[in-house]
Design a protein around this motif. Structure first.
Motif, PDB file in Angstrom:
ATOM      1  N   LEU A 106      42.323  38.444  27.188  1.00 36.47           N
ATOM      2  CA  LEU A 106      43.175  37.531  26.428  1.00 36.47           C
ATOM      3  C   LEU A 106      44.099  36.751  27.351  1.00 36.47           C
ATOM      4  O   LEU A 106      44.256  35.527  27.214  1.00 36.47           O
ATOM      5  CB  LEU A 106      44.004  38.313  25.403  1.00 36.47           C
ATOM      6  CG  LEU A 106      43.339  38.717  24.094  1.00 36.47           C
ATOM      7  CD1 LEU A 106      44.316  39.535  23.255  1.00 36.47           C
ATOM      8  CD2 LEU A 106      42.878  37.492  23.319  1.00 36.47           C
ATOM      9  N   VAL A 107      44.705  37.444  28.290  1.00 33.98           N
ATOM     10  CA  VAL A 107      45.629  36.784  29.212  1.00 33.98           C
ATOM     11  C   VAL A 107      44.903  35.755  30.072  1.00 33.98           C
ATOM     12  O   VAL A 107      45.348  34.617  30.236  1.00 33.98           O
ATOM     13  CB  VAL A 107      46.330  37.839  30.094  1.00 33.98           C
ATOM     14  CG1 VAL A 107      47.169  37.160  31.174  1.00 33.98           C
ATOM     15  CG2 VAL A 107      47.202  38.755  29.247  1.00 33.98           C
ATOM     16  N   ILE A 108      43.761  36.146  30.617  1.00 34.43           N
ATOM     17  CA  ILE A 108      43.025  35.241  31.502  1.00 34.43           C
ATOM     18  C   ILE A 108      42.490  34.030  30.746  1.00 34.43           C
ATOM     19  O   ILE A 108      42.510  32.901  31.254  1.00 34.43           O
ATOM     20  CB  ILE A 108      41.862  35.997  32.179  1.00 34.43           C
ATOM     21  CG1 ILE A 108      42.414  37.078  33.112  1.00 34.43           C
ATOM     22  CG2 ILE A 108      40.959  35.045  32.953  1.00 34.43           C
ATOM     23  CD1 ILE A 108      41.350  37.959  33.723  1.00 34.43           C
ATOM     24  N   ALA A 109      42.054  34.227  29.509  1.00 35.02           N
ATOM     25  CA  ALA A 109      41.413  33.143  28.763  1.00 35.02           C
ATOM     26  C   ALA A 109      42.409  32.207  28.085  1.00 35.02           C
ATOM     27  O   ALA A 109      42.149  31.002  27.983  1.00 35.02           O
ATOM     28  CB  ALA A 109      40.457  33.729  27.726  1.00 35.02           C
ATOM     29  N   PHE A 113      47.967  30.332  33.913  1.00 34.81           N
ATOM     30  CA  PHE A 113      48.777  30.761  35.049  1.00 34.81           C
ATOM     31  C   PHE A 113      48.044  30.381  36.332  1.00 34.81           C
ATOM     32  O   PHE A 113      46.813  30.251  36.331  1.00 34.81           O
ATOM     33  CB  PHE A 113      49.055  32.278  35.003  1.00 34.81           C
ATOM     34  CG  PHE A 113      47.816  33.127  35.117  1.00 34.81           C
ATOM     35  CD1 PHE A 113      47.381  33.599  36.348  1.00 34.81           C
ATOM     36  CD2 PHE A 113      47.093  33.473  33.981  1.00 34.81           C
ATOM     37  CE1 PHE A 113      46.252  34.391  36.452  1.00 34.81           C
ATOM     38  CE2 PHE A 113      45.964  34.263  34.072  1.00 34.81           C
ATOM     39  CZ  PHE A 113      45.538  34.726  35.307  1.00 34.81           C
ATOM     40  N   PRO A 114      48.774  30.189  37.420  1.00 33.79           N
ATOM     41  CA  PRO A 114      48.121  29.790  38.674  1.00 33.79           C
ATOM     42  C   PRO A 114      47.133  30.856  39.142  1.00 33.79           C
ATOM     43  O   PRO A 114      47.448  32.047  39.168  1.00 33.79           O
ATOM     44  CB  PRO A 114      49.299  29.648  39.662  1.00 33.79           C
ATOM     45  CG  PRO A 114      50.492  29.434  38.803  1.00 33.79           C
ATOM     46  CD  PRO A 114      50.243  30.209  37.550  1.00 33.79           C
ATOM     47  N   GLY A 115      45.939  30.428  39.491  1.00 34.63           N
ATOM     48  CA  GLY A 115      44.928  31.348  39.980  1.00 34.63           C
ATOM     49  C   GLY A 115      44.129  32.021  38.900  1.00 34.63           C
ATOM     50  O   GLY A 115      43.387  32.963  39.183  1.00 34.63           O
ATOM     51  N   GLY A 116      44.235  31.555  37.656  1.00 29.50           N
ATOM     52  CA  GLY A 116      43.509  32.178  36.558  1.00 29.50           C
ATOM     53  C   GLY A 116      41.998  32.091  36.739  1.00 29.50           C
ATOM     54  O   GLY A 116      41.279  33.061  36.495  1.00 29.50           O
ATOM     55  N   LYS A 117      41.525  30.926  37.179  1.00 31.48           N
ATOM     56  CA  LYS A 117      40.081  30.770  37.391  1.00 31.48           C
ATOM     57  C   LYS A 117      39.595  31.657  38.533  1.00 31.48           C
ATOM     58  O   LYS A 117      38.488  32.205  38.482  1.00 31.48           O
ATOM     59  CB  LYS A 117      39.754  29.307  37.681  1.00 31.48           C
ATOM     60  CG  LYS A 117      39.963  28.383  36.484  1.00 31.48           C
ATOM     61  CD  LYS A 117      39.528  26.960  36.804  1.00 31.48           C
ATOM     62  CE  LYS A 117      39.679  26.059  35.582  1.00 31.48           C
ATOM     63  NZ  LYS A 117      39.262  24.661  35.876  1.00 31.48           N
ATOM     64  N   PHE A 122      36.729  36.529  40.378  1.00 25.96           N
ATOM     65  CA  PHE A 122      36.786  37.810  41.078  1.00 25.96           C
ATOM     66  C   PHE A 122      36.189  38.931  40.238  1.00 25.96           C
ATOM     67  O   PHE A 122      35.648  39.896  40.790  1.00 25.96           O
ATOM     68  CB  PHE A 122      38.233  38.155  41.432  1.00 25.96           C
ATOM     69  CG  PHE A 122      38.396  39.511  42.066  1.00 25.96           C
ATOM     70  CD1 PHE A 122      38.000  39.724  43.374  1.00 25.96           C
ATOM     71  CD2 PHE A 122      38.931  40.571  41.349  1.00 25.96           C
ATOM     72  CE1 PHE A 122      38.140  40.972  43.964  1.00 25.96           C
ATOM     73  CE2 PHE A 122      39.074  41.819  41.922  1.00 25.96           C
ATOM     74  CZ  PHE A 122      38.678  42.017  43.238  1.00 25.96           C
ATOM     75  N   ILE A 123      36.279  38.813  38.928  1.00 22.71           N
ATOM     76  CA  ILE A 123      35.695  39.838  38.053  1.00 22.71           C
ATOM     77  C   ILE A 123      34.200  39.931  38.285  1.00 22.71           C
ATOM     78  O   ILE A 123      33.623  41.027  38.318  1.00 22.71           O
ATOM     79  CB  ILE A 123      36.015  39.520  36.584  1.00 22.71           C
ATOM     80  CG1 ILE A 123      37.522  39.671  36.340  1.00 22.71           C
ATOM     81  CG2 ILE A 123      35.240  40.436  35.642  1.00 22.71           C
ATOM     82  CD1 ILE A 123      37.959  39.252  34.972  1.00 22.71           C
ATOM     83  N   ASP A 124      33.541  38.777  38.468  1.00 24.09           N
ATOM     84  CA  ASP A 124      32.102  38.804  38.747  1.00 24.09           C
ATOM     85  C   ASP A 124      31.806  39.523  40.055  1.00 24.09           C
ATOM     86  O   ASP A 124      30.819  40.251  40.169  1.00 24.09           O
ATOM     87  CB  ASP A 124      31.552  37.378  38.806  1.00 24.09           C
ATOM     88  CG  ASP A 124      31.639  36.676  37.465  1.00 24.09           C
ATOM     89  OD1 ASP A 124      31.633  37.384  36.441  1.00 24.09           O
ATOM     90  OD2 ASP A 124      31.713  35.438  37.437  1.00 24.09           O
ATOM     91  N   VAL A 125      32.663  39.313  41.057  1.00 21.97           N
ATOM     92  CA  VAL A 125      32.471  39.989  42.340  1.00 21.97           C
ATOM     93  C   VAL A 125      32.751  41.480  42.205  1.00 21.97           C
ATOM     94  O   VAL A 125      32.052  42.319  42.791  1.00 21.97           O
ATOM     95  CB  VAL A 125      33.384  39.363  43.416  1.00 21.97           C
ATOM     96  CG1 VAL A 125      33.220  40.068  44.757  1.00 21.97           C
ATOM     97  CG2 VAL A 125      33.083  37.869  43.571  1.00 21.97           C
TER      98      VAL A 125
END
Length: 299
Positions: A106-109, A113-117, A122-125
């Motif tokens: 929820l927070v990421i989507a 915030f800076p660096g969200g993408k 990084f989750i994929d990695v």
């Protein structure tokens, strides 16, 4: 325009017909022929070893074929404790991953915030990391000789630090939640990327608060991803070996650890094969449930 036949003079021979090439029909290769190589490889490298495990599970050390190894294993207290520990750790880790993964997704989507993408990438990695690597990282931080206990002992002069939970079942649970949460976040982020933001804007304009928007708008769209991610995490937690081994948790014996103990430490191969067959049966059953849930919810 005159045709070639009309241009012939009287007495000229009629032109010969030019034969057309007729392609010989090719025989279609039966579909089962293309399936033979992968089926043969699957049988050689997976089904055959699995068959040997099942065969060994019904061959006690006394010789012959018998179900006595199953009776002995099912009657043992070690097996019942390992089964119970495996189930509650897998269930607890799945619930923790669902709650934490949903909150972080929820927070990421939806929270810029800076660096969200970069975090989403990084989750994929992170999904490619081995499980023992995460356990080692936790040991460096919260282990008996880890950073947190080191700071505490340096500051207070105590003989040991207060963080001793990593070698307990709760430490195993923390490590599993840490490692498997991205497996829930990945399908959730994919589902959130397809969510029509107009619904959120309309709900907000009508006075709905963030909690109500999450409950009435976002959560229904996230249920298929939650069901698929949770089912997958449950299956993987049931078979997790590296995390339990590297935490060194005393008294925490899961089914994979029991297989290791019976085969390597006790050289009781029939009992090890029995536990392995039970573990495989549970995993295959849950994976079948995962496929059914994924198909019904459209994940």
């Amino acid at each position: 325009m005159a045709s070639p036949a009309e241009l012939l003079l009287p007495g000229d021979p009629a032109p010969k017909a030019v034969p057309t090439a007729v392609a010989s029909p090719r025989r279609a290769v039966p579909a089962f022929v293309w399936a033979l190589p992968p089926v043969a490889l699957l049988g050689l490298f997976f089904l055959y070893p699995l068959g040997l495990v099942v065969q060994q599970s019904v061959q006690p050390d006394t010789g012959g074929t018998s179900l006595q190894p199953y009776s002995d294993v099912f009657a043992s207290e070690a097996f019942r404790e390992a089964l119970g520990t495996t189930v509650w750790l897998a269930a607890g880790a799945t619930v923790g991953c669902l709650v934490l993964g949903f909150a972080l997704a929820l927070v990421i989507a939806f929270v810029p915030f800076p660096g969200g993408k970069a975090v989403a990438k990084f989750i994929d990695v992170f999904l490619s990391f081995p499980s023992f690597l995460i356990t080692l990282a936790l040991l460096f931080i919260y282990g008996t000789k880890g950073m947190a206990n080191g700071v505490w002992t340096d500051a207070t002069g105590a003989a040991e630090g207060p963080f001793q939970f990593l070698s307990t079942p709760w430490g195993v649970l923390l490590a599993e939640i840490t490692y498997f949460t991205p497996f829930v976040m990945r399908p959730l982020l994919a589902a959130f990327s397809q969510l029509d933001t107009a619904q959120i804007e309309v709900a907000s304009s009508l006075g709905a608060g963030p909690a109500r928007i999450v409950r009435r708008v976002i959560l229904p769209e996230a249920l298929p991803a939650l069901a698929a991610g949770g089912s997958l995490v449950l299956v993987m937690c049931l078979n997790e070996f590296g995390i339990v081994l590297f935490t060194g948790a005393k008294g925490v014996t899961t089914l994979p650890m029991l297989v290791y103990s019976k085969a390597i430490l006790e050289s009781d191969y029939p009992a090890a094969c029995v536990v392995a067959v039970v573990n495989i049966a549970i995993s295959v059953g849950l994976y079948g449930l995962y496929r059914v849930v994924s198909r019904r919810v459209g994940a």
